[in-house]
Scaffold this active site. Structure first.
Site, PDB file in Angstrom:
ATOM      1  N   GLY A 146      -0.878  -3.415  -1.718  1.00 48.50           N
ATOM      2  CA  GLY A 146      -0.583  -2.596  -0.550  1.00 48.50           C
ATOM      3  C   GLY A 146       0.489  -1.572  -0.882  1.00 48.50           C
ATOM      4  O   GLY A 146       1.229  -1.713  -1.862  1.00 48.50           O
ATOM      5  N   CYS A 147       0.599  -0.548  -0.055  1.00 46.74           N
ATOM      6  CA  CYS A 147       1.545   0.530  -0.350  1.00 46.74           C
ATOM      7  C   CYS A 147       2.994   0.056  -0.218  1.00 46.74           C
ATOM      8  O   CYS A 147       3.800   0.240  -1.137  1.00 46.74           O
ATOM      9  CB  CYS A 147       1.271   1.734   0.546  1.00 46.74           C
ATOM     10  N   TYR A 148       3.345  -0.567   0.906  1.00 46.43           N
ATOM     11  CA  TYR A 148       4.713  -1.071   1.056  1.00 46.43           C
ATOM     12  C   TYR A 148       5.044  -2.143   0.014  1.00 46.43           C
ATOM     13  O   TYR A 148       6.115  -2.104  -0.599  1.00 46.43           O
ATOM     14  CB  TYR A 148       4.916  -1.652   2.461  1.00 46.43           C
ATOM     15  N   PRO A 149       4.159  -3.133  -0.209  1.00 46.33           N
ATOM     16  CA  PRO A 149       4.458  -4.127  -1.242  1.00 46.33           C
ATOM     17  C   PRO A 149       4.627  -3.530  -2.635  1.00 46.33           C
ATOM     18  O   PRO A 149       5.384  -4.078  -3.445  1.00 46.33           O
ATOM     19  CB  PRO A 149       3.240  -5.064  -1.188  1.00 46.33           C
ATOM     20  N   THR A 150       3.956  -2.426  -2.924  1.00 41.15           N
ATOM     21  CA  THR A 150       4.123  -1.801  -4.232  1.00 41.15           C
ATOM     22  C   THR A 150       5.585  -1.441  -4.469  1.00 41.15           C
ATOM     23  O   THR A 150       6.149  -1.727  -5.529  1.00 41.15           O
ATOM     24  CB  THR A 150       3.237  -0.549  -4.352  1.00 41.15           C
TER      25      THR A 150
END
Length: 313
Positions: free
Chosen positions: A114-118
């Protein structure tokens, strides 16, 4: 060798940006369906099984259904851009900088982060693994993203005359990114995640504030910066700012697509308080760029081929 690629969900934001990054690349041949065929289960099944690599740019449930459409005898490899399989058994987490490029290149099923988890995992996972940060700390994540990450409905909302200037959400404390953050950082507790959306199409800043002085041990902000710099030293995609530390970070409303990621470690005098920050494009390293990076690895091609790494936001 030409690799046949089918983007299931090619009309969505992530699918369109993947196709743009693959345009003109002779290593790939795109299997395409017209508007009628995209809604036909038989046509999709045929395309999924014909492809060397299928990239799923779908909501979670349709992504699971697409996986079920692929015959057990098929040689099709999968990159799933949804959150359906990010902690699922038998799936490789598609963050090559963290899990290893060889693991991604040999995987049959890859789940795009995911973008935030990246941003969160890029900052925290190496430091927890090295023992510089504790696995049992109650981490918090503050983040802002461009509205394109919210899909068609949010894009339309921000195109309206009464578009919000700032939107914060996730107040049920049960965001779908939480399991992936905890699992892939090796944490004992879920993080407290405070996401928000700002009125720009793309771009993202993810921040993890740390009270190092309250932790066991004697870790300094400079040590964290140095450890991250060493960890990503060979990465052509992720960079760590070590000199000329900025006094502010911005997301430009005119930002071009960008597939890199910058990491920053800010510390107070004495270094006992720190702010770890990742800046990336939610549609780049946070979605489509990461999918293309993983596709390159699956097809034994240069990792950065087709990526847009020329400049930061």
């Amino acid at each position: 060798m030409t690799h046949k690629v089918f983007i299931d969900g090619a009309a969505g934001t992530t699918g369109l940006e993947i196709a743009e990054r693959l345009a003109g690349r002779s290593e790939f041949s795109l299997i395409t369906l017209d508007d009628t065929q995209r809604k036909d289960a038989g046509a999709r099944r045929e395309a999924l099984n014909e492809a060397d690599v299928a990239i799923l740019c779908l909501p979670d449930d349709p992504a699971r259904e697409a996986v079920e459409m692929i015959d057990s005898s098929s040689d099709t490899r999968i990159i799933d851009a949804s959150s359906a399989h990010r902690t699922a058994e038998g799936w490789c987490y598609g963050f090559p900088e963290l899990v290893g490029r060889d693991r991604v290149s040999h995987a049959r099923r890859v789940s795009n982060p995911g973008c935030y988890p990246t941003g969160f995992l890029a900052l925290i996972a190496p430091l927890v693994s090295d023992g510089l940060l504790p696995a049992d700390w109650p981490y918090t994540v503050n983040a802002v993203s461009g509205y394109s990450g919210g899909g068609k409905a949010l894009i339309e909302r921000y195109a309206a005359d009464d578009a919000p200037g700032f939107r914060t959400y996730g107040y049920d404390l049960a965001h779908k990114h939480l399991p992936e953050m905890k699992a892939h950082a090796g944490l004992e507790h879920p993080v407290i995640f405070a996401p928000a959306v700002v009125p720009t199409y793309r771009g993202m800043i993810v921040e993890v504030p740390l009270h190092l002085g309250a932790m066991d041990g004697d870790v300094h902000a400079d040590e964290l910066r140095e450890a991250l710099a060493q960890f990503y030293e060979a990465s052509p995609v992720v960079s760590v700012c070590q000199n000329d530390i900025p006094t502010e970070l911005v997301i430009s409303a005119e930002a071009e697509p960008w597939d890199g990621m910058e990491l920053f470690v800010f510390g107070n005098e004495g270094g006992w308080n720190a702010r770890l920050v990742a800046r990336l494009d939610n549609l780049g390293k946070g979605a489509s760029g990461a999918a293309v990076q993983n596709l390159n690895l699956l097809c034994d091609l240069p990792e950065t081929a087709g990526l847009r790494l020329a400049s930061a936001q």
